[in-house]
Design an enzyme around this catalytic site. Structure first.
Site, PDB file in Angstrom:
ATOM      1  N   GLY C  11      76.069  58.702   2.972  1.00  0.00           N
ATOM      2  CA  GLY C  11      77.185  59.503   3.461  1.00  0.00           C
ATOM      3  C   GLY C  11      78.056  58.919   4.560  1.00  0.00           C
ATOM      4  N   ALA C  22      84.536  45.750  13.783  1.00  0.00           N
ATOM      5  CA  ALA C  22      83.680  44.910  14.875  1.00  0.00           C
ATOM      6  C   ALA C  22      83.159  43.738  14.085  1.00  0.00           C
ATOM      7  CB  ALA C  22      82.980  45.811  15.732  1.00  0.00           C
ATOM      8  N   ARG C  72      76.135  56.514  -3.870  1.00  0.00           N
ATOM      9  CA  ARG C  72      74.889  56.590  -4.166  1.00  0.00           C
ATOM     10  C   ARG C  72      74.275  55.518  -5.231  1.00  0.00           C
ATOM     11  NH1 ARG C  72      73.697  62.355  -5.218  1.00  0.00           N
ATOM     12  NH2 ARG C  72      74.761  63.556  -3.452  1.00  0.00           N
ATOM     13  N   GLY C 102      72.357  55.351   6.886  1.00  0.00           N
ATOM     14  CA  GLY C 102      71.299  56.094   7.434  1.00  0.00           C
ATOM     15  C   GLY C 102      70.036  55.421   6.981  1.00  0.00           C
ATOM     16  N   ASP C 103      68.837  56.278   6.927  1.00  0.00           N
ATOM     17  CA  ASP C 103      67.669  55.678   6.729  1.00  0.00           C
ATOM     18  C   ASP C 103      67.284  55.108   5.138  1.00  0.00           C
ATOM     19  OD1 ASP C 103      67.608  58.268   5.533  1.00  0.00           O
ATOM     20  OD2 ASP C 103      65.578  58.649   6.431  1.00  0.00           O
ATOM     21  N   GLY C 104      68.183  55.911   4.351  1.00  0.00           N
ATOM     22  CA  GLY C 104      68.184  55.505   2.898  1.00  0.00           C
ATOM     23  C   GLY C 104      68.763  54.141   2.656  1.00  0.00           C
ATOM     24  N   THR C 125      75.609  57.944  10.811  1.00  0.00           N
ATOM     25  CA  THR C 125      75.472  59.170  10.087  1.00  0.00           C
ATOM     26  C   THR C 125      75.630  60.259  10.947  1.00  0.00           C
ATOM     27  OG1 THR C 125      73.623  60.564   9.288  1.00  0.00           O
ATOM     28  CG2 THR C 125      72.984  58.392  10.188  1.00  0.00           C
ATOM     29  N   ASP C 127      74.374  62.972  11.270  1.00  0.00           N
ATOM     30  CA  ASP C 127      73.299  63.612  11.395  1.00  0.00           C
ATOM     31  C   ASP C 127      72.438  63.469  12.696  1.00  0.00           C
ATOM     32  OD1 ASP C 127      73.974  65.150   9.361  1.00  0.00           O
ATOM     33  OD2 ASP C 127      72.233  65.088   8.210  1.00  0.00           O
ATOM     34  N   ASP C 129      69.924  61.594  12.919  1.00  0.00           N
ATOM     35  CA  ASP C 129      68.498  61.573  12.260  1.00  0.00           C
ATOM     36  C   ASP C 129      67.683  60.496  12.261  1.00  0.00           C
ATOM     37  OD1 ASP C 129      69.948  60.563  10.282  1.00  0.00           O
ATOM     38  OD2 ASP C 129      69.050  62.102   8.844  1.00  0.00           O
ATOM     39  N   ARG C 171      70.217  68.701   7.616  1.00  0.00           N
ATOM     40  CA  ARG C 171      69.120  68.812   6.949  1.00  0.00           C
ATOM     41  C   ARG C 171      67.757  68.982   7.539  1.00  0.00           C
ATOM     42  NH1 ARG C 171      71.301  67.023   1.104  1.00  0.00           N
ATOM     43  NH2 ARG C 171      72.983  67.916   2.189  1.00  0.00           N
ATOM     44  N   HIS C 215      81.553  88.995  22.110  1.00  0.00           N
ATOM     45  CA  HIS C 215      81.161  88.257  20.647  1.00  0.00           C
ATOM     46  C   HIS C 215      80.006  87.529  20.842  1.00  0.00           C
ATOM     47  CE1 HIS C 215      82.257  84.438  22.785  1.00  0.00           C
ATOM     48  NE2 HIS C 215      83.268  85.213  23.517  1.00  0.00           N
ATOM     49  N   GLU C 222      72.333  73.484   8.328  1.00  0.00           N
ATOM     50  CA  GLU C 222      71.848  73.671   6.795  1.00  0.00           C
ATOM     51  C   GLU C 222      70.450  73.785   6.451  1.00  0.00           C
ATOM     52  OE1 GLU C 222      73.843  70.856   4.530  1.00  0.00           O
ATOM     53  OE2 GLU C 222      73.381  69.192   6.010  1.00  0.00           O
ATOM     54  N   ILE C 250      83.979  68.724   6.478  1.00  0.00           N
ATOM     55  CA  ILE C 250      84.961  68.272   7.293  1.00  0.00           C
ATOM     56  C   ILE C 250      84.416  67.797   8.599  1.00  0.00           C
ATOM     57  CG2 ILE C 250      86.625  70.404   6.488  1.00  0.00           C
ATOM     58  CD1 ILE C 250      86.088  71.717   8.995  1.00  0.00           C
ATOM     59  N   GLN C 251      82.848  67.841   8.796  1.00  0.00           N
ATOM     60  CA  GLN C 251      82.295  67.607   9.854  1.00  0.00           C
ATOM     61  C   GLN C 251      82.052  66.032   9.854  1.00  0.00           C
ATOM     62  OE1 GLN C 251      78.634  70.290  11.024  1.00  0.00           O
ATOM     63  NE2 GLN C 251      79.523  71.071   8.809  1.00  0.00           N
TER      64      GLN C 251
END
Lengths: 319, 319, 319, 319
Positions: C11, C22, C72, C102-104, C125, C127, C129, C171, C215, C222, C250-251
């Site tokens: 991602g 860089a 992918r 990321g880790d993948g 990434t 996340d 994570d 996730r 409010h 997610e 959008i994140q």
């Protein structure tokens, strides 16, 4: 400790409201009563102090500036006034105070401490010029504001092949210029910590132009020189058309970034913990990604370490 | 008409890329070949002209600046060069050209037209200083950039009770200052179209201060005076602390607003339609919310009407 | 080491371009030749590899996404393909590779390393994570994007006295929800690391309503549940009107924040240094505000530590 | 006319505060007393009405939402309550009221008018679904919010070559989808006014993919279908991976754009003028870039004209 107060002092910084909110809510969570001192030490001398509750800090976390306002207060340097201030607090049963601001504010906090009011400093200033904390509240937002200006300048710079000089805040500390400059890919970054050589700056511009570089951006911390001065020097030495931007106080404004709000929340919560523990004359800070505290006098007197490695990296990356 | 060209010229403006994209795609939709002239009239003289296809304008709609770049070109005032430019275009079979820019660019377009190249002008300049169109491409984005600066200044102004002077673009046309000033709730707005009375400005500041107003923001169009001059005058007359911000070229940058992109798309599409119809020496514009066209000479010579009603409203609302 | 390659994989994350830039500039500074692998491991297998120079990374630092693209690649799990990929690199004389992802992606890097290509991982990434680094590239920007959504929701929430559920990415890791939730003053934050009790969430809403709170905003990662599910549960249990926002991809976009660009620059520069030193199978990271490196296998297998203290603070501050 | 009231009603929209501010200041400028009705017609029935002065609207111009709050009020459809409301106003000496909102709010205003309270409607709703005005307050800001989401999606879309479906607001009116879609360069725009053919949408996606287009963005107005439905349909028909974003109420928030603030100021000032003239049952609007007024009944009953030409242009430009 049953009653504490909180104030913001000195130049305002985005995230101060998040810090005030955290002080208020953390205090209430622990059963303390909390008071807001308006307009810093000036308001303290004028007894401009009001009780705060959960609603006092509703919907303030996202706002720039400080809802408690700020002011300069030369009078607070006088001993009599320090005694008076401590009495005002004591008369209300307020035993501790959290002062959010820069080194001048910490001096004030220390003076209160010497009058028997337990005082904790929280570093809130966009300049990032406080030692013993890696970041001050407001710095991240200010850098992103400067960076946004660089992004926008870049658009037009690319279209026109010009040289831009952007003057950013930072009287003694070049951290805003350095971070925004590295993040923005500036050709040169002038900071108070490192003497600059206008000839080298021009040399980089000339080399870039030879290589077909479409634009050049020079970041100048206000403590080094005015942007207009630097622009004039470059123009005279290189003949390149230069344009100058003076960001000024817009760097103090804007909704605080996530980083500043999280930092403000953590630091302020820690400050409340310290008061509950009965501590005084401390500054909270973030060091090596941990919330810590140091003797507040250290934070006042020590020089801030400049990140020379980051400065050198910025140079390497702007070849 | 089988082949046309498009160029951007003069100061760049956000939305120029949306206009270029619309010219290219609308042309291809109608079976025309379309060429991009790089760096305005200078590039035209240097035959810096490349064919464009759908991919040439992929992912440019959101970018500030102009992918075709821009440049000044004093040489184009010479007749010989105009003849040469027309020949360069004709040799490639290019019969028509769309020039995106301000009044200087329209003069160049008119010169090409007098050499037999059909030429249409599209008003692209942040200043909104073109008559016969209510809006120019880039104006809305520039006003929002200035407004963002006001928003941020407001945060810190409220915290500190100061007077701020913000210098915005606008040499002969005060529209950026007026719109940003009204939208930002500025206390005073100084525009080239209306003589200003520093004493009245100061009087408003004094009255506001008496009423407890927390801050004051003065917008100054660059065509009136430098922000620093105005700041100095105010300081001397009122004794109020003033701070100055010079936004400069950041007003030319930034991703274009929706308004500017929609306007750019509509105007550019209309320009293509006019060339297909065989028209020349026209400027497209938006009048009374309709896409129209006028003789390009009108757009060059006529003075832009100032919106005095809006100016007066701004005064009423900043009491 | 004379030739190295760089790729982005998995991602995309804002700041990846700053990292690529860089890598390229630092490499050139040290006299290395540098190649860009397009579309991750898929592009590597397809020999989609091009030499990069200073201009390849001009004006990319401010762009979201990745100029090297990503994809992918299930095929890369096959040994044959790993051998093939290493051969493709070796045939070009490329001895080392920097993999941003990321880790993948790190697993892929490790597979290349086992084929004799020196490989360094850079954590990119949104996340956050990845263990052994306090921050990943893109996280800060993503949190600010989520926070901007909270700010906007807050405006309308205050006007209407409603409950909003905002689903953000994450996730297995709740860091985006936690940081944006704390910074945004969310009433409840649901993260995968902590089991949630819908009854407690509703109880907080009811208490807030009793106290006159205008409010409520619930952040949901997610990985916990869909925002719509949580919204439905709340509606059924409390009768409060709820509205759901799904921020989705959008994140992943937006111009990277200063934090992410500085982090990306530092991590990428360190990765180049490691290759020059002849190291392999390492991941660079930031720990305790220092740029460090760890064995890449650690980064793959170890669980990411959740900041329970920050989670508890968020609860205290949203009373 | 000596005393007037102002309220916001229905869904909130960015710029409502600018309108409230303009009503208050313009009224005071003309010597009127002005009252704020809180929470729309519900607050009116509950006599939630407070006098406003210059300070009531200090520092609200830049805020999203509405400081007067809003609420639904089914009870106001009952005649008894309309009589009661008019009496409440009359008892305070309030002769006229300005209602900022959408068509439902105008119905309420008309009901007050039929009870002898002079009532003027100001179109404030992000949907732009009010006839007899080219723009409603809040529309421009909402479109820019949607556009920002498209910009961000584009970053990641380009990196990954995916199809994105973005659901935006618009129950009966597709203007947000249309403007954001044209400005954002969306591949397809689905609006309630034009029946859509999923097969054509898919056909465009397939053609784009063949041409090597890197990403596709489909804008869907909520009145057409849910984004998830459309995403599912596309996936099944084309096999392309799709991602869905539901912007929801963030489109109602955010600091209002310059366009919305200027429009709000002008419309509100005109509304005050109409009350001073003794008019009633009017809606103010902007038609052909002029501030006008029409019979409020027209604004309620007439259908809003859809801009088919702009819709067709969007199609041409997204080839």
């Amino acid at each position: 400790m049953k009653k504490i107060a909180v104030m913001t002092s000195g130049g305002d910084a985005p995230g101060m409201n998040a810090a005030v909110r955290a002080v208020v809510r953390k205090s209430i969570y622990h059963g303390l009563e909390v008071y807001g001192v308006h307009r810093g030490f000036l308001g303290l001398l004028n007894d401009d102090i009001k009780p705060m509750n959960l609603s006092s800090v509703a919907d303030v976390i996202q706002r720039g500036g400080t809802v408690l306002r700020s002011a300069r207060c030369e009078e607070f340097k006088e001993k009599d006034n320090q005694v008076k201030a401590a009495k005002i607090l004591r008369d209300k049963g307020i035993e501790g105070i959290i002062v959010i601001g820069g080194d001048g504010s910490f001096r004030g906090a220390e003076r209160l401490a010497s009058q028997g009011i337990k005082a904790i400093g929280v570093p809130g200033t966009i300049d990032n010029d406080i030692p013993y904390t890696d970041y001050t509240i407001g710095f991240d937002t200010a850098v992103n504001t400067a960076l946004d200006a660089i992004n926008k300048t870049r658009d037009t710079a690319t279209s026109h092949e010009r040289t831009f000089v952007i003057e950013v805040m930072g009287r003694d500390c070049g951290d805003i210029a350095l971070a925004a400059g590295l993040a923005g890919g500036a050709e040169s970054i002038l900071v108070p910590e490192i003497e600059y050589d206008i000839e080298e700056v021009c040399q980089r511009l000339r080399k870039g132009a030879q290589r077909g570089k479409l634009h050049s951006i020079i970041l100048v911390a206000e403590g080094v020189a005015s942007g207009f001065e630097v622009g004039e020097q470059i123009k005279q030495k290189t003949g390149f058309e230069t344009r100058v931007i003076v960001l000024g106080h817009i760097q103090r404004g804007g909704t605080p970034s996530s980083f500043d709000r999280v930092l403000a929340s953590k630091l302020a919560a820690k400050a409340v913990d310290l008061l509950i523990e009965g501590q005084s004359s401390k500054m909270v800070g973030i060091k090596e990604n941990k919330i810590v505290n140091v003797d507040i006098l250290n934070a006042i007197d020590a020089p801030k370490k400049f990140d020379k490695e980051m400065y050198d990296l910025a140079k390497v990356l702007s070849i």
